[in-house]
Design an enzyme around this catalytic site. Sequence first.
Site, PDB file in Angstrom:
ATOM      1  N   GLY A  10       6.453 -25.564 -36.944  1.00 13.45           N
ATOM      2  CA  GLY A  10       6.992 -25.285 -35.615  1.00 13.45           C
ATOM      3  C   GLY A  10       6.109 -24.339 -34.803  1.00 13.45           C
ATOM      4  O   GLY A  10       5.188 -23.709 -35.333  1.00 13.45           O
ATOM      5  N   GLN A  11       6.405 -24.223 -33.514  1.00 14.23           N
ATOM      6  CA  GLN A  11       5.535 -23.433 -32.622  1.00 14.23           C
ATOM      7  C   GLN A  11       5.624 -21.928 -32.886  1.00 14.23           C
ATOM      8  O   GLN A  11       4.619 -21.215 -32.800  1.00 14.23           O
ATOM      9  CB  GLN A  11       5.822 -23.757 -31.153  1.00 14.23           C
ATOM     10  CG  GLN A  11       7.261 -23.548 -30.709  1.00 14.23           C
ATOM     11  CD  GLN A  11       7.464 -23.741 -29.210  1.00 14.23           C
ATOM     12  OE1 GLN A  11       6.518 -23.879 -28.446  1.00 14.23           O
ATOM     13  NE2 GLN A  11       8.724 -23.737 -28.775  1.00 14.23           N
ATOM     14  N   ASP A  34      12.850 -27.405 -47.731  1.00  9.01           N
ATOM     15  CA  ASP A  34      13.733 -28.201 -46.875  1.00  9.01           C
ATOM     16  C   ASP A  34      15.062 -27.464 -46.746  1.00  9.01           C
ATOM     17  O   ASP A  34      15.757 -27.240 -47.747  1.00  9.01           O
ATOM     18  CB  ASP A  34      13.923 -29.589 -47.511  1.00  9.01           C
ATOM     19  CG  ASP A  34      14.777 -30.506 -46.653  1.00  9.01           C
ATOM     20  OD1 ASP A  34      15.508 -30.001 -45.768  1.00  9.01           O
ATOM     21  OD2 ASP A  34      14.727 -31.729 -46.874  1.00  9.01           O
ATOM     22  N   THR A  60      16.038 -28.051 -33.514  1.00 10.93           N
ATOM     23  CA  THR A  60      15.952 -27.443 -32.175  1.00 10.93           C
ATOM     24  C   THR A  60      16.160 -28.430 -31.019  1.00 10.93           C
ATOM     25  O   THR A  60      16.060 -28.035 -29.864  1.00 10.93           O
ATOM     26  CB  THR A  60      14.580 -26.758 -31.992  1.00 10.93           C
ATOM     27  OG1 THR A  60      13.556 -27.721 -32.239  1.00 10.93           O
ATOM     28  CG2 THR A  60      14.404 -25.570 -32.909  1.00 10.93           C
ATOM     29  N   THR A  99      19.290 -17.480 -30.694  1.00  6.56           N
ATOM     30  CA  THR A  99      19.088 -18.044 -29.359  1.00  6.56           C
ATOM     31  C   THR A  99      20.037 -17.479 -28.304  1.00  6.56           C
ATOM     32  O   THR A  99      21.151 -17.041 -28.629  1.00  6.56           O
ATOM     33  CB  THR A  99      19.282 -19.579 -29.442  1.00  6.56           C
ATOM     34  OG1 THR A  99      19.294 -20.140 -28.136  1.00  6.56           O
ATOM     35  CG2 THR A  99      20.597 -19.945 -30.111  1.00  6.56           C
ATOM     36  N   TYR A 123      24.449 -27.184 -30.585  1.00  4.31           N
ATOM     37  CA  TYR A 123      23.306 -26.364 -31.018  1.00  4.31           C
ATOM     38  C   TYR A 123      23.700 -24.883 -31.030  1.00  4.31           C
ATOM     39  O   TYR A 123      23.465 -24.173 -32.011  1.00  4.31           O
ATOM     40  CB  TYR A 123      22.134 -26.602 -30.072  1.00  4.31           C
ATOM     41  CG  TYR A 123      20.952 -25.675 -30.271  1.00  4.31           C
ATOM     42  CD1 TYR A 123      20.078 -25.828 -31.339  1.00  4.31           C
ATOM     43  CD2 TYR A 123      20.704 -24.631 -29.363  1.00  4.31           C
ATOM     44  CE1 TYR A 123      18.994 -24.971 -31.515  1.00  4.31           C
ATOM     45  CE2 TYR A 123      19.622 -23.780 -29.527  1.00  4.31           C
ATOM     46  CZ  TYR A 123      18.771 -23.952 -30.610  1.00  4.31           C
ATOM     47  OH  TYR A 123      17.701 -23.106 -30.783  1.00  4.31           O
ATOM     48  N   LYS A 127      23.824 -22.379 -34.255  1.00  7.99           N
ATOM     49  CA  LYS A 127      22.993 -21.173 -34.337  1.00  7.99           C
ATOM     50  C   LYS A 127      23.873 -19.923 -34.507  1.00  7.99           C
ATOM     51  O   LYS A 127      23.473 -18.965 -35.166  1.00  7.99           O
ATOM     52  CB  LYS A 127      22.103 -21.049 -33.095  1.00  7.99           C
ATOM     53  CG  LYS A 127      21.031 -22.133 -32.968  1.00  7.99           C
ATOM     54  CD  LYS A 127      19.959 -22.056 -34.046  1.00  7.99           C
ATOM     55  CE  LYS A 127      19.069 -20.848 -33.927  1.00  7.99           C
ATOM     56  NZ  LYS A 127      17.984 -20.888 -34.962  1.00  7.99           N
ATOM     57  N   TRP A 147      13.823 -19.814 -24.393  1.00  6.03           N
ATOM     58  CA  TRP A 147      12.830 -20.552 -23.594  1.00  6.03           C
ATOM     59  C   TRP A 147      11.416 -20.395 -24.191  1.00  6.03           C
ATOM     60  O   TRP A 147      10.459 -20.043 -23.500  1.00  6.03           O
ATOM     61  CB  TRP A 147      12.854 -20.068 -22.147  1.00  6.03           C
ATOM     62  CG  TRP A 147      14.136 -20.319 -21.401  1.00  6.03           C
ATOM     63  CD1 TRP A 147      15.392 -20.495 -21.920  1.00  6.03           C
ATOM     64  CD2 TRP A 147      14.294 -20.411 -19.967  1.00  6.03           C
ATOM     65  NE1 TRP A 147      16.303 -20.682 -20.909  1.00  6.03           N
ATOM     66  CE2 TRP A 147      15.665 -20.626 -19.707  1.00  6.03           C
ATOM     67  CE3 TRP A 147      13.426 -20.309 -18.884  1.00  6.03           C
ATOM     68  CZ2 TRP A 147      16.169 -20.767 -18.405  1.00  6.03           C
ATOM     69  CZ3 TRP A 147      13.935 -20.430 -17.593  1.00  6.03           C
ATOM     70  CH2 TRP A 147      15.281 -20.665 -17.365  1.00  6.03           C
TER      71      TRP A 147
HETATM   72  N1  LIG Z   1      12.303 -23.473 -28.570  1.00  8.16           N
HETATM   73  C1  LIG Z   1      13.083 -22.647 -27.879  1.00  8.16           C
HETATM   74  O1  LIG Z   1      13.084 -22.649 -26.654  1.00  8.16           O
HETATM   75  C2  LIG Z   1      13.980 -21.686 -28.600  1.00  8.16           C
HETATM   76  C3  LIG Z   1      14.836 -20.864 -27.852  1.00  8.16           C
HETATM   77  C4  LIG Z   1      15.659 -19.954 -28.517  1.00  8.16           C
HETATM   78  C5  LIG Z   1      15.625 -19.877 -29.889  1.00  8.16           C
HETATM   79  N2  LIG Z   1      14.813 -20.700 -30.591  1.00  8.16           N
HETATM   80  C6  LIG Z   1      14.808 -20.589 -32.053  1.00  8.16           C
HETATM   81  O2  LIG Z   1      13.522 -20.150 -32.429  1.00  8.16           O
HETATM   82  C7  LIG Z   1      13.200 -20.659 -33.718  1.00  8.16           C
HETATM   83  C8  LIG Z   1      11.829 -21.294 -33.667  1.00  8.16           C
HETATM   84  O3  LIG Z   1      11.891 -22.394 -32.768  1.00  8.16           O
HETATM   85  P1  LIG Z   1      10.622 -23.215 -32.328  1.00  8.16           P
HETATM   86  O4  LIG Z   1      10.597 -23.259 -30.857  1.00  8.16           O
HETATM   87  O5  LIG Z   1       9.422 -22.766 -33.089  1.00  8.16           O
HETATM   88  O6  LIG Z   1      11.079 -24.658 -32.825  1.00  8.16           O
HETATM   89  P2  LIG Z   1      10.224 -25.885 -33.365  1.00  8.16           P
HETATM   90  O7  LIG Z   1       8.844 -25.863 -32.828  1.00  8.16           O
HETATM   91  O8  LIG Z   1      11.102 -27.073 -33.163  1.00  8.16           O
HETATM   92  O9  LIG Z   1      10.150 -25.549 -34.923  1.00  8.16           O
HETATM   93  C9  LIG Z   1      11.242 -25.691 -35.773  1.00  8.16           C
HETATM   94  C10 LIG Z   1      10.702 -26.184 -37.078  1.00  8.16           C
HETATM   95  O10 LIG Z   1      11.790 -26.340 -38.002  1.00  8.16           O
HETATM   96  C11 LIG Z   1      11.548 -27.512 -38.722  1.00  8.16           C
HETATM   97  N3  LIG Z   1      12.728 -28.068 -39.371  1.00  8.16           N
HETATM   98  C12 LIG Z   1      13.658 -28.912 -38.891  1.00  8.16           C
HETATM   99  N4  LIG Z   1      14.515 -29.258 -39.864  1.00  8.16           N
HETATM  100  C13 LIG Z   1      14.106 -28.625 -40.987  1.00  8.16           C
HETATM  101  C14 LIG Z   1      14.559 -28.613 -42.321  1.00  8.16           C
HETATM  102  N5  LIG Z   1      15.611 -29.345 -42.715  1.00  8.16           N
HETATM  103  N6  LIG Z   1      13.887 -27.876 -43.231  1.00  8.16           N
HETATM  104  C15 LIG Z   1      12.799 -27.160 -42.882  1.00  8.16           C
HETATM  105  N7  LIG Z   1      12.311 -27.132 -41.622  1.00  8.16           N
HETATM  106  C16 LIG Z   1      12.958 -27.876 -40.694  1.00  8.16           C
HETATM  107  C17 LIG Z   1      10.994 -28.464 -37.693  1.00  8.16           C
HETATM  108  O11 LIG Z   1      10.350 -29.544 -38.310  1.00  8.16           O
HETATM  109  P3  LIG Z   1      10.311 -30.989 -37.568  1.00  8.16           P
HETATM  110  O12 LIG Z   1       9.581 -30.761 -36.290  1.00  8.16           O
HETATM  111  O13 LIG Z   1       9.590 -31.822 -38.558  1.00  8.16           O
HETATM  112  O14 LIG Z   1      11.744 -31.363 -37.367  1.00  8.16           O
HETATM  113  C18 LIG Z   1      10.028 -27.553 -36.958  1.00  8.16           C
HETATM  114  O15 LIG Z   1       8.778 -27.498 -37.592  1.00  8.16           O
HETATM  115  C19 LIG Z   1      14.349 -21.587 -34.098  1.00  8.16           C
HETATM  116  O16 LIG Z   1      15.246 -20.877 -34.898  1.00  8.16           O
HETATM  117  C20 LIG Z   1      15.023 -21.892 -32.779  1.00  8.16           C
HETATM  118  O17 LIG Z   1      16.377 -22.194 -32.945  1.00  8.16           O
HETATM  119  C21 LIG Z   1      13.986 -21.605 -29.990  1.00  8.16           C
END
Ligand SMILES: NC(=O)c1ccc[n+]([C@@H]2O[C@H](COP(=O)([O-])OP(=O)(O)OC[C@H]3O[C@@H](n4cnc5c(N)ncnc54)[C@H](OP(=O)(O)O)[C@@H]3O)[C@@H](O)[C@H]2O)c1
Length: 283
Positions: A10-11, A34, A60, A99, A123, A127, A147
């Site tokens: 993930g990012q 996993d 996400t 979040t 979602y 969370k 965001w």
């Molecule tokens: N993005 C936002 O705007 C945002 C905002 C507020 C909070 N957050 C929180 O910040 C955190 C990081 O988010 P991010 O933006 O980095 O999200 P992201 O890029 O979607 O990364 C999430 C990662 O979790 C992986 N994942 C999904 N299902 C899984 C599983 N069963 N076992 C292990 N890994 C799994 C995904 O893999 P796949 O891609 O293969 O599914 C992805 O690599 C998360 O907790 C998210 O809820 C994000």
Amino acid sequence: MRVVVTGGSGQLARAIQETWSGHEVLLPPETELDLTKPEAIRTVLQTLKPQAVVNAGAFTQVDRCETEEGLATLVNGTAVAWLAESCDALKATLIQISTDYVFDGTATRPYREDDPTHPVSAYGHSKLRGEENAALAQRHLIVRTAWLYDAWGKNFFLTMVNAARQGRALRVVDDQRGTPTSCRALARQLHGALNEGWQGIVHGTCGGDTTWHGFAAEIFRQMDMSVDLSPCTTAEYPTPAKRPAYSVLAGGRRKTLGTDLMPTWEEALEEVVAAFRSAEAAR
Ligand SMILES: NC(=O)c1ccc[n+]([C@@H]2O[C@H](COP(=O)([O-])OP(=O)(O)OC[C@H]3O[C@@H](n4cnc5c(N)ncnc54)[C@H](OP(=O)(O)O)[C@@H]3O)[C@@H](O)[C@H]2O)c1
């Protein structure tokens, strides 16, 4: 310190890997760690024996969570209890990434950490369950962010730049207010928080606030792109999941816990734009 980061592809996980120094950062692939498999969580953590776990893995896709609520609850909620259990067995700290979507968006001032939660999407509910389960760990830090974007990954910044490069006219919602937060800024704050031993719930967003339209306009200004951009309302752009109309998070608690490292959202964007440009130039 040895640190295991979940959701390694993930990012945010990538930003942690790129910005953290002084710690051994391990990102097991999702096929190994996993989050839907309690045994995998136990085995990986017992084998690696980290002193801290950053749970950056999550389901996400906010709209998909509406139709796949069972999976969302499992990955974003239930799995966090299994992580908490393993962390306690190792006396490790659990850093849970949460979040702004745990709030309903009806506030008229920035949400504080102790404001009542009230998610309005599957979602957000999943969370919030994750927060409750993270709080079961003896040593835990719950960081609510919002965001997220960076020069890599799937995010609004890259979507806007790519769409603009295709010469498309863009209409972007202008009635949802929040704070764009770069993954690298958040990663640096998480690093500081771990080093300073922060505990409890803390908000981790950049300073200031804007709308998605305001964010898009600033992206194009900083990228020197001339784009046919106009505002629209959420009602004109309906999505399966309801989003909070206002989800600005107050960052005051950071200062009471230690060093507040979060820049303003415009400063954070400047850093990402510079990184994006130098990555393109290097290609
Ligand atoms: N993005 C936002 O705007 C945002 C905002 C507020 C909070 N957050 C929180 O910040 C955190 C990081 O988010 P991010 O933006 O980095 O999200 P992201 O890029 O979607 O990364 C999430 C990662 O979790 C992986 N994942 C999904 N299902 C899984 C599983 N069963 N076992 C292990 N890994 C799994 C995904 O893999 P796949 O891609 O293969 O599914 C992805 O690599 C998360 O907790 C998210 O809820 C994000």
